[in-house]
Design an enzyme around this catalytic site. Structure first.
Site, PDB file in Angstrom:
ATOM      1  N   TYR A   1      39.222 -46.883 -16.280  1.00 52.74           N
ATOM      2  CA  TYR A   1      38.606 -48.492 -15.678  1.00 52.74           C
ATOM      3  C   TYR A   1      37.478 -47.781 -15.089  1.00 52.74           C
ATOM      4  O   TYR A   1      36.085 -47.936 -14.367  1.00 52.74           O
ATOM      5  CB  TYR A   1      38.945 -49.886 -15.932  1.00 52.74           C
TER       6      TYR A   1
ATOM      7  N   GLY B   1      28.271 -55.405 -18.794  1.00 51.53           N
ATOM      8  CA  GLY B   1      28.781 -55.485 -19.999  1.00 51.53           C
ATOM      9  C   GLY B   1      29.380 -54.568 -20.140  1.00 51.53           C
ATOM     10  O   GLY B   1      29.767 -53.489 -19.264  1.00 51.53           O
TER      11      GLY B   1
ATOM     12  N   VAL C   1      33.631 -52.341 -20.813  1.00 51.57           N
ATOM     13  CA  VAL C   1      34.789 -53.063 -20.444  1.00 51.57           C
ATOM     14  C   VAL C   1      35.475 -53.513 -19.092  1.00 51.57           C
ATOM     15  O   VAL C   1      35.067 -52.565 -17.949  1.00 51.57           O
ATOM     16  CB  VAL C   1      35.566 -51.901 -21.625  1.00 51.57           C
TER      17      VAL C   1
HETATM   18  C1  15L Z   1      38.494 -55.984 -12.398  1.00 52.39           C
HETATM   19  O1  15L Z   1      37.645 -55.213 -12.211  1.00 52.39           O
HETATM   20  C2  15L Z   1      38.388 -57.269 -13.187  1.00 52.39           C
HETATM   21  O2  15L Z   1      37.268 -56.554 -14.562  1.00 52.39           O
HETATM   22  C3  15L Z   1      38.863 -58.143 -13.296  1.00 52.39           C
HETATM   23  O3  15L Z   1      39.598 -58.876 -14.337  1.00 52.39           O
HETATM   24  C4  15L Z   1      40.099 -58.141 -12.243  1.00 52.39           C
HETATM   25  O4  15L Z   1      41.085 -58.045 -12.334  1.00 52.39           O
HETATM   26  C5  15L Z   1      39.499 -57.474 -11.045  1.00 52.39           C
HETATM   27  O5  15L Z   1      39.680 -56.196 -10.932  1.00 52.39           O
HETATM   28  C6  15L Z   1      40.908 -57.615  -9.808  1.00 52.39           C
HETATM   29  O6  15L Z   1      41.038 -56.773  -9.723  1.00 52.39           O
HETATM   30  O7  15L Z   1      41.153 -58.610  -9.641  1.00 52.39           O
END
Ligand code: 15L
Length: 268
Positions: free
Chosen positions: A139, A75, A77
């Protein structure tokens, strides 16, 4: 199929991209699969319980973990977002989840961390699976916080976690970067089941990646939890290299492992 000792497993983020994949795959590994998200979860299958909850709501999360043996925490973002979105979902949400695990006596969490914890390492280096954080945005920073929270709750309270620094888990790699970072859905399932069932994991950090030809992460610790990837990006390489240009070597998205995420985030 691996037999799981779990009566009730909780999957958070069950309406998300990876959550939907894990929803149909984890049902076979437990008697009851409790599913949670803020988004619509659809109709419950016979061994499913639907429990919509906002991770920022501490009381709701406490109730969510009642009667649960282990949690797969997908869960929150999952892309670079403004701080106002990251804070409730990924910072408060992670704290609420670990407090709820402690107070409900839940012994194991599988935490969906991300390669963006280490996105500012260069693509021409190979780093250890648990390399110190160099987040490429808010993030990635929030996922580094989640990993530190997992360490604290193991050291202080004995709640075990496997933090999965997931690369790019999609049906197939989509670009040149993903030839390095891709993890198939079948390997995702293998990794999550290994993380749930391995003995004595303490707090382990493992990379979520398939057996691609050139991976940027030394994933030796994966063997300790019994994760052996079966898939590879190799069969996709020729078509991706034919259809996409190599990229500008001066572009930060080409220099750094986080790809385009390093161009996002605050001040961009
Ligand atoms: C992530 O952490 C994302 O949640 C995913 O959508 C992708 O973008 C991935 O990384 C990535 O680095 O390709």
């Amino acid at each position: 199929m691996t037999q799981s000792p779990f009566h009730r497993l909780l999957l958070t983020g069950a309406a998300g991209g990876l959550g939907r994949e894990l929803r149909r795959r984890l049902a076979a590994h437990c008697e009851v699969l409790r599913l949670s998200d803020v988004a619509d979860l659809g109709v419950a299958a016979p061994n499913e319980e639907l429990r919509p909850a906002d991770l920022a709501d501490a009381d709701a999360v406490l109730a969510l973990l009642d009667g649960v043996d282990a949690v797969v925490h997908m869960g929150g973002v999952s892309t670079e977002q403004p701080w106002e979105a990251i804070l409730p979902a990924n910072i408060m949400g992670a704290y609420n989840l670990y407090e709820a695990a402690r107070r409900n006596g839940v012994r194991r969490v599988v935490f969906a961390s991300s390669n963006h914890v280490t996105g500012f390492y260069r693509q021409d280096e190979v780093i250890p699976a648990g390399a110190p954080a160099r987040p490429d945005g808010l993030y990635g920073l929030s996922k580094a916080f989640g990993e530190d929270l997992a360490q604290l709750y193991f050291d202080r309270h004995g709640v075990e976690t496997v933090s999965l620094r997931i690369g790019s888990s999609f049906a197939a790699p989509r670009d040149r970067r993903m030839l390095h970072t891709w993890m198939s859905f079948d390997d995702l399932e293998r990794l999550v089941v290994a993380a749930l069932t391995a003995a004595d994991v303490g707090h382990s950090i493992i990379c979520g990646v398939s057996a691609n030809p050139h991976v940027w992460w030394d994933n030796t610790p994966a063997a300790h939890i019994g994760y052996v990837p079966q898939d590879s990006s190799a069969p996709y390489a020729a078509e991706i290299e034919r259809s996409t240009p190599p990229g500008d070597p001066a572009d930060p998205a080409v220099i750094y492992q986080g790809g385009a995420f390093v161009r996002q985030g605050p001040g961009r």
